[in-house]
Design an enzyme around this catalytic site. Structure first.
Site, PDB file in Angstrom:
ATOM      1  CB  THR A 171      -0.856  -0.060   1.281  1.00  0.00           C
ATOM      2  OG1 THR A 171      -1.751  -1.150   1.145  1.00  0.00           O
ATOM      3  CG2 THR A 171      -1.619   1.207   1.575  1.00  0.00           C
ATOM      4  CB  SER A 203      -8.748  -1.658   2.394  1.00  0.00           C
ATOM      5  OG  SER A 203      -7.715  -0.864   2.865  1.00  0.00           O
ATOM      6  N   GLY A 244      -0.724  -2.346   6.431  1.00  0.00           N
ATOM      7  CA  GLY A 244      -0.764  -3.577   7.220  1.00  0.00           C
ATOM      8  C   GLY A 244      -2.098  -4.276   7.046  1.00  0.00           C
ATOM      9  CB  VAL A 245      -3.687  -7.052   8.847  1.00  0.00           C
ATOM     10  CG1 VAL A 245      -5.031  -7.767   8.828  1.00  0.00           C
ATOM     11  CG2 VAL A 245      -2.561  -7.998   8.429  1.00  0.00           C
ATOM     12  N   GLY A 246      -5.699  -4.607   7.260  1.00  0.00           N
ATOM     13  CA  GLY A 246      -6.759  -3.621   7.430  1.00  0.00           C
ATOM     14  C   GLY A 246      -7.664  -3.907   8.608  1.00  0.00           C
TER      15      GLY A 246
HETATM   16  N1  ASP Z   1      -4.024  -2.087   4.673  1.00  0.00           N
HETATM   17  C1  ASP Z   1      -4.262  -2.690   3.402  1.00  0.00           C
HETATM   18  C2  ASP Z   1      -5.526  -3.524   3.483  1.00  0.00           C
HETATM   19  O1  ASP Z   1      -5.765  -4.159   4.472  1.00  0.00           O
HETATM   20  C3  ASP Z   1      -3.168  -3.579   2.914  1.00  0.00           C
HETATM   21  C4  ASP Z   1      -1.773  -3.085   3.132  1.00  0.00           C
HETATM   22  O2  ASP Z   1      -1.561  -2.030   3.717  1.00  0.00           O
HETATM   23  O3  ASP Z   1      -0.832  -3.778   2.718  1.00  0.00           O
HETATM   24  O4  ASP Z   1      -6.233  -3.612   2.537  1.00  0.00           O
END
Ligand code: ASP
Length: 280
Positions: free
Chosen positions: A155, A185, A205-207
Protein backbone atom coordinates in the site's frame (compact mmCIF):
# COMPACT_ATOMS: atom_id res chain seq x y z
CA UNK A 1 8.26 21.75 5.71
CA UNK A 2 8.49 18.00 5.95
CA UNK A 3 7.26 15.03 4.01
CA UNK A 4 7.27 11.27 4.57
CA UNK A 5 5.97 8.53 2.27
CA UNK A 6 5.57 4.78 2.52
CA UNK A 7 5.37 1.83 0.17
CA UNK A 8 3.73 -0.57 2.59
CA UNK A 9 5.17 -3.91 3.58
CA UNK A 10 7.35 -5.56 0.99
CA UNK A 11 6.91 -9.15 -0.10
CA UNK A 12 8.42 -11.89 2.00
CA UNK A 13 8.79 -14.06 -1.11
CA UNK A 14 12.01 -15.21 -2.80
CA UNK A 15 12.40 -11.90 -4.58
CA UNK A 16 12.62 -10.16 -1.29
CA UNK A 17 15.92 -8.26 -1.53
CA UNK A 18 15.47 -7.15 -5.15
CA UNK A 19 11.92 -6.01 -4.50
CA UNK A 20 13.02 -4.13 -1.42
CA UNK A 21 15.84 -2.36 -3.25
CA UNK A 22 13.63 -1.40 -6.19
CA UNK A 23 11.01 -0.03 -3.81
CA UNK A 24 13.62 1.93 -1.83
CA UNK A 25 14.95 3.50 -5.03
CA UNK A 26 11.46 4.43 -6.15
CA UNK A 27 10.60 5.87 -2.73
CA UNK A 28 13.80 7.97 -2.66
CA UNK A 29 13.10 9.45 -6.07
CA UNK A 30 9.45 10.19 -5.23
CA UNK A 31 10.10 11.75 -1.82
CA UNK A 32 12.69 14.09 -3.38
CA UNK A 33 10.11 15.12 -5.99
CA UNK A 34 7.50 15.55 -3.26
CA UNK A 35 9.84 17.74 -1.21
CA UNK A 36 10.50 19.99 -4.21
CA UNK A 37 6.75 20.19 -4.84
CA UNK A 38 6.09 21.07 -1.18
CA UNK A 39 8.23 24.21 -1.49
CA UNK A 40 5.50 25.82 -3.63
CA UNK A 41 2.39 23.82 -2.70
CA UNK A 42 0.27 23.01 0.34
CA UNK A 43 0.56 19.81 2.38
CA UNK A 44 -2.71 18.63 0.84
CA UNK A 45 -1.54 19.24 -2.74
CA UNK A 46 1.77 17.56 -1.98
CA UNK A 47 0.12 14.47 -0.52
CA UNK A 48 -2.05 14.10 -3.64
CA UNK A 49 1.00 14.60 -5.88
CA UNK A 50 3.15 12.02 -4.04
CA UNK A 51 0.41 9.39 -3.73
CA UNK A 52 -0.42 9.68 -7.43
CA UNK A 53 3.25 9.08 -8.33
CA UNK A 54 3.25 6.02 -6.06
CA UNK A 55 0.01 4.78 -7.65
CA UNK A 56 1.59 5.11 -11.10
CA UNK A 57 4.52 2.89 -10.09
CA UNK A 58 3.67 -0.76 -10.58
CA UNK A 59 6.01 -1.87 -7.81
CA UNK A 60 3.43 -0.76 -5.28
CA UNK A 61 0.04 -2.18 -4.45
CA UNK A 62 -1.95 0.93 -5.34
CA UNK A 63 -3.34 2.19 -8.63
CA UNK A 64 -1.46 0.54 -11.52
CA UNK A 65 -0.13 -2.82 -10.33
CA UNK A 66 -2.65 -3.35 -7.55
CA UNK A 67 -3.45 -6.79 -6.24
CA UNK A 68 -6.35 -8.81 -7.59
CA UNK A 69 -9.38 -9.80 -5.51
CA UNK A 70 -10.60 -13.40 -5.38
CA UNK A 71 -13.06 -12.91 -8.24
CA UNK A 72 -10.27 -11.74 -10.58
CA UNK A 73 -11.08 -8.03 -10.36
CA UNK A 74 -8.86 -5.19 -9.22
CA UNK A 75 -10.63 -2.79 -6.86
CA UNK A 76 -8.91 0.30 -5.54
CA UNK A 77 -9.37 2.30 -2.37
CA UNK A 78 -7.85 5.65 -1.45
CA UNK A 79 -8.42 8.45 1.02
CA UNK A 80 -7.32 11.95 1.66
CA UNK A 81 -7.54 14.05 4.80
CA UNK A 82 -6.88 17.75 5.03
CA UNK A 83 -5.73 18.57 8.56
CA UNK A 84 -6.51 22.25 8.04
CA UNK A 85 -10.21 21.84 7.26
CA UNK A 86 -10.48 18.39 8.88
CA UNK A 87 -12.30 17.10 5.81
CA UNK A 88 -11.91 13.45 4.85
CA UNK A 89 -12.73 12.03 1.43
CA UNK A 90 -12.27 8.65 -0.17
CA UNK A 91 -13.19 5.99 -2.66
CA UNK A 92 -13.70 2.36 -1.72
CA UNK A 93 -13.41 -0.51 -4.20
CA UNK A 94 -13.45 1.62 -7.32
CA UNK A 95 -12.56 -0.17 -10.59
CA UNK A 96 -10.87 0.89 -13.81
CA UNK A 97 -9.47 4.30 -12.94
CA UNK A 98 -5.79 5.16 -12.92
CA UNK A 99 -5.51 7.31 -9.81
CA UNK A 100 -8.07 6.78 -7.04
CA UNK A 101 -6.33 9.48 -4.96
CA UNK A 102 -7.28 12.03 -7.64
CA UNK A 103 -10.92 10.93 -7.41
CA UNK A 104 -10.71 11.34 -3.62
CA UNK A 105 -9.26 14.81 -4.18
CA UNK A 106 -12.28 15.80 -6.30
CA UNK A 107 -14.65 14.44 -3.65
CA UNK A 108 -13.17 16.71 -0.98
CA UNK A 109 -15.31 19.58 -2.28
CA UNK A 110 -18.61 17.65 -2.01
CA UNK A 111 -21.05 17.00 0.84
CA UNK A 112 -20.96 13.26 0.08
CA UNK A 113 -17.25 12.59 0.39
CA UNK A 114 -16.77 8.81 0.59
CA UNK A 115 -18.14 6.76 -2.30
CA UNK A 116 -17.90 3.06 -3.01
CA UNK A 117 -18.08 0.71 -5.98
CA UNK A 118 -20.33 1.67 -8.88
CA UNK A 119 -21.22 5.02 -7.32
CA UNK A 120 -17.55 5.94 -7.06
CA UNK A 121 -16.98 4.89 -10.66
CA UNK A 122 -19.97 6.92 -11.91
CA UNK A 123 -18.67 9.96 -10.04
CA UNK A 124 -15.21 9.45 -11.54
CA UNK A 125 -16.49 9.13 -15.10
CA UNK A 126 -18.76 12.19 -14.65
CA UNK A 127 -15.69 14.12 -13.53
CA UNK A 128 -13.47 13.24 -16.45
CA UNK A 129 -11.64 10.13 -15.23
CA UNK A 130 -11.34 7.83 -18.23
CA UNK A 131 -11.04 4.05 -18.45
CA UNK A 132 -7.77 2.59 -17.15
CA UNK A 133 -6.77 -1.05 -16.82
CA UNK A 134 -4.72 -1.45 -13.62
CA UNK A 135 -3.75 -5.09 -14.27
CA UNK A 136 -0.05 -5.92 -14.62
CA UNK A 137 1.50 -9.16 -15.83
CA UNK A 138 3.19 -9.64 -12.48
CA UNK A 139 -0.05 -9.42 -10.52
CA UNK A 140 -1.74 -11.84 -12.90
CA UNK A 141 1.08 -14.36 -12.38
CA UNK A 142 0.73 -13.97 -8.62
CA UNK A 143 -3.02 -14.28 -8.84
CA UNK A 144 -2.89 -17.41 -10.97
CA UNK A 145 -0.33 -19.01 -8.68
CA UNK A 146 -2.28 -17.83 -5.62
CA UNK A 147 1.09 -16.96 -4.20
CA UNK A 148 0.48 -13.95 -2.12
CA UNK A 149 -2.09 -14.99 0.43
CA UNK A 150 0.19 -13.98 3.27
CA UNK A 151 2.37 -11.37 1.63
CA UNK A 152 2.10 -7.68 2.38
CA UNK A 153 2.75 -6.09 -0.97
CA UNK A 154 2.86 -2.37 -0.58
CA UNK A 155 0.00 0.00 0.00
CA UNK A 156 1.22 3.59 -0.37
CA UNK A 157 0.83 6.75 1.67
CA UNK A 158 2.12 10.25 2.20
CA UNK A 159 2.02 12.71 5.08
CA UNK A 160 3.17 16.31 4.71
CA UNK A 161 3.59 19.47 6.77
CA UNK A 162 3.67 22.69 4.75
CA UNK A 163 5.17 26.14 5.30
CA UNK A 164 1.92 27.41 6.84
CA UNK A 165 2.02 24.62 9.41
CA UNK A 166 -0.83 22.64 7.85
CA UNK A 167 -0.82 18.85 7.76
CA UNK A 168 -2.39 16.35 5.37
CA UNK A 169 -2.39 12.60 4.82
CA UNK A 170 -3.21 10.36 1.87
CA UNK A 171 -3.31 6.57 1.51
CA UNK A 172 -4.02 4.31 -1.48
CA UNK A 173 -4.26 0.54 -1.79
CA UNK A 174 -5.22 -2.41 -3.93
CA UNK A 175 -6.11 -4.31 -0.73
CA UNK A 176 -4.87 -7.65 0.57
CA UNK A 177 -5.07 -9.72 -2.61
CA UNK A 178 -7.48 -12.70 -2.96
CA UNK A 179 -9.89 -11.11 -0.52
CA UNK A 180 -13.66 -11.67 -0.70
CA UNK A 181 -14.85 -9.32 -3.46
CA UNK A 182 -15.65 -5.84 -2.16
CA UNK A 183 -13.97 -6.38 1.21
CA UNK A 184 -13.34 -2.91 2.68
CA UNK A 185 -9.73 -2.00 3.50
CA UNK A 186 -8.70 0.36 6.30
CA UNK A 187 -7.05 2.70 3.80
CA UNK A 188 -10.17 4.69 2.94
CA UNK A 189 -11.30 4.93 6.56
CA UNK A 190 -10.21 7.21 9.36
CA UNK A 191 -8.56 4.21 11.02
CA UNK A 192 -6.06 4.05 8.15
CA UNK A 193 -5.71 7.70 7.22
CA UNK A 194 -6.24 10.66 9.54
CA UNK A 195 -5.08 14.25 9.98
CA UNK A 196 -5.94 17.34 12.02
CA UNK A 197 -4.09 20.46 13.21
CA UNK A 198 -1.86 18.41 15.50
CA UNK A 199 -0.77 15.34 13.53
CA UNK A 200 -1.30 13.32 10.37
CA UNK A 201 -0.97 9.55 9.92
CA UNK A 202 -1.04 7.05 7.05
CA UNK A 203 -1.20 3.32 7.84
CA UNK A 204 -0.41 0.05 6.13
CA UNK A 205 -0.76 -3.58 7.22
CA UNK A 206 -3.71 -5.82 7.91
CA UNK A 207 -6.76 -3.62 7.43
CA UNK A 208 -8.89 -5.54 9.92
CA UNK A 209 -6.26 -4.99 12.66
CA UNK A 210 -5.98 -1.30 11.82
CA UNK A 211 -9.77 -0.85 11.87
CA UNK A 212 -10.14 -2.88 15.09
CA UNK A 213 -7.74 -0.55 16.88
CA UNK A 214 -8.75 2.69 15.12
CA UNK A 215 -5.04 3.17 14.68
CA UNK A 216 -4.55 6.47 12.79
CA UNK A 217 -7.33 8.28 14.66
CA UNK A 218 -6.09 6.99 17.99
CA UNK A 219 -2.52 8.19 17.44
CA UNK A 220 -3.68 11.61 16.23
CA UNK A 221 -6.05 11.94 19.20
CA UNK A 222 -3.23 11.22 21.63
CA UNK A 223 -1.03 13.84 19.97
CA UNK A 224 -3.97 16.28 20.12
CA UNK A 225 -4.14 15.62 23.86
CA UNK A 226 -0.50 16.59 24.29
CA UNK A 227 1.50 13.41 23.72
CA UNK A 228 4.55 13.36 21.48
CA UNK A 229 4.04 11.52 18.20
CA UNK A 230 6.57 8.89 19.24
CA UNK A 231 4.86 8.21 22.58
CA UNK A 232 1.39 8.25 21.06
CA UNK A 233 2.47 5.75 18.41
CA UNK A 234 4.26 3.45 20.82
CA UNK A 235 1.29 3.31 23.17
CA UNK A 236 -1.09 2.65 20.28
CA UNK A 237 1.14 -0.14 18.95
CA UNK A 238 1.26 -1.68 22.44
CA UNK A 239 -2.54 -1.85 22.20
CA UNK A 240 -2.28 -3.29 18.67
CA UNK A 241 -0.06 -6.01 20.08
CA UNK A 242 -2.86 -7.10 22.41
CA UNK A 243 -4.73 -8.35 19.33
CA UNK A 244 -1.50 -9.58 17.71
CA UNK A 245 -1.97 -6.89 15.08
CA UNK A 246 0.14 -6.32 11.98
CA UNK A 247 0.58 -2.67 10.96
CA UNK A 248 2.93 0.17 10.21
CA UNK A 249 2.54 3.94 10.16
CA UNK A 250 4.18 7.11 8.95
CA UNK A 251 3.34 10.39 10.64
CA UNK A 252 4.22 14.01 11.21
CA UNK A 253 3.17 16.22 14.11
CA UNK A 254 2.58 19.97 13.96
CA UNK A 255 5.67 20.43 16.12
CA UNK A 256 7.72 18.82 13.35
CA UNK A 257 8.26 15.27 14.58
CA UNK A 258 8.59 12.93 11.58
CA UNK A 259 8.05 9.36 12.66
CA UNK A 260 7.73 5.81 11.40
CA UNK A 261 6.85 2.69 13.35
CA UNK A 262 5.92 -0.88 12.43
CA UNK A 263 4.90 -4.06 14.21
CA UNK A 264 6.98 -6.15 11.78
CA UNK A 265 10.23 -4.95 10.23
CA UNK A 266 9.24 -5.20 6.57
CA UNK A 267 7.90 -1.75 5.86
CA UNK A 268 9.56 0.55 3.32
CA UNK A 269 9.42 4.32 3.67
CA UNK A 270 11.32 7.50 2.89
CA UNK A 271 11.31 10.96 4.42
CA UNK A 272 12.59 14.40 3.55
CA UNK A 273 13.19 16.19 6.79
CA UNK A 274 15.95 18.64 5.90
CA UNK A 275 17.76 15.77 4.22
CA UNK A 276 16.76 12.50 2.60
CA UNK A 277 16.24 9.43 4.79
CA UNK A 278 15.33 6.05 3.33
CA UNK A 279 14.45 2.90 5.22
CA UNK A 280 13.93 -0.12 5.74
N1 ASP B 1 -4.02 -2.09 4.67
C1 ASP B 1 -4.26 -2.69 3.40
C2 ASP B 1 -5.53 -3.52 3.48
O1 ASP B 1 -5.77 -4.16 4.47
C3 ASP B 1 -3.17 -3.58 2.91
C4 ASP B 1 -1.77 -3.08 3.13
O2 ASP B 1 -1.56 -2.03 3.72
O3 ASP B 1 -0.83 -3.78 2.72
O4 ASP B 1 -6.23 -3.61 2.54
Amino acid sequence: MKVIIHGGFFSESANNENTKLAKQNALSAIVVQANTYLQTHTALETVVFAVSLLENNELFNAGFGSQIQSDGKVRLSAALMDGKTQRFSGVINIEEVKNPILVAEQLLAYDDRVLSGAGALNFARDNGFGYFNPFTQQRLIEYEAKLNQNNRKGTVGCVALDQDGNLASGTSTGGKGFEIPCRVSDSATTAGNFANHFAAISCTGVGEDIVSTGLATKIVTRVTDGWTLKKATEKSFAELKEIDGFAGIIGISASGEVYHFDSHPYMVWAAFDGSLQVFN
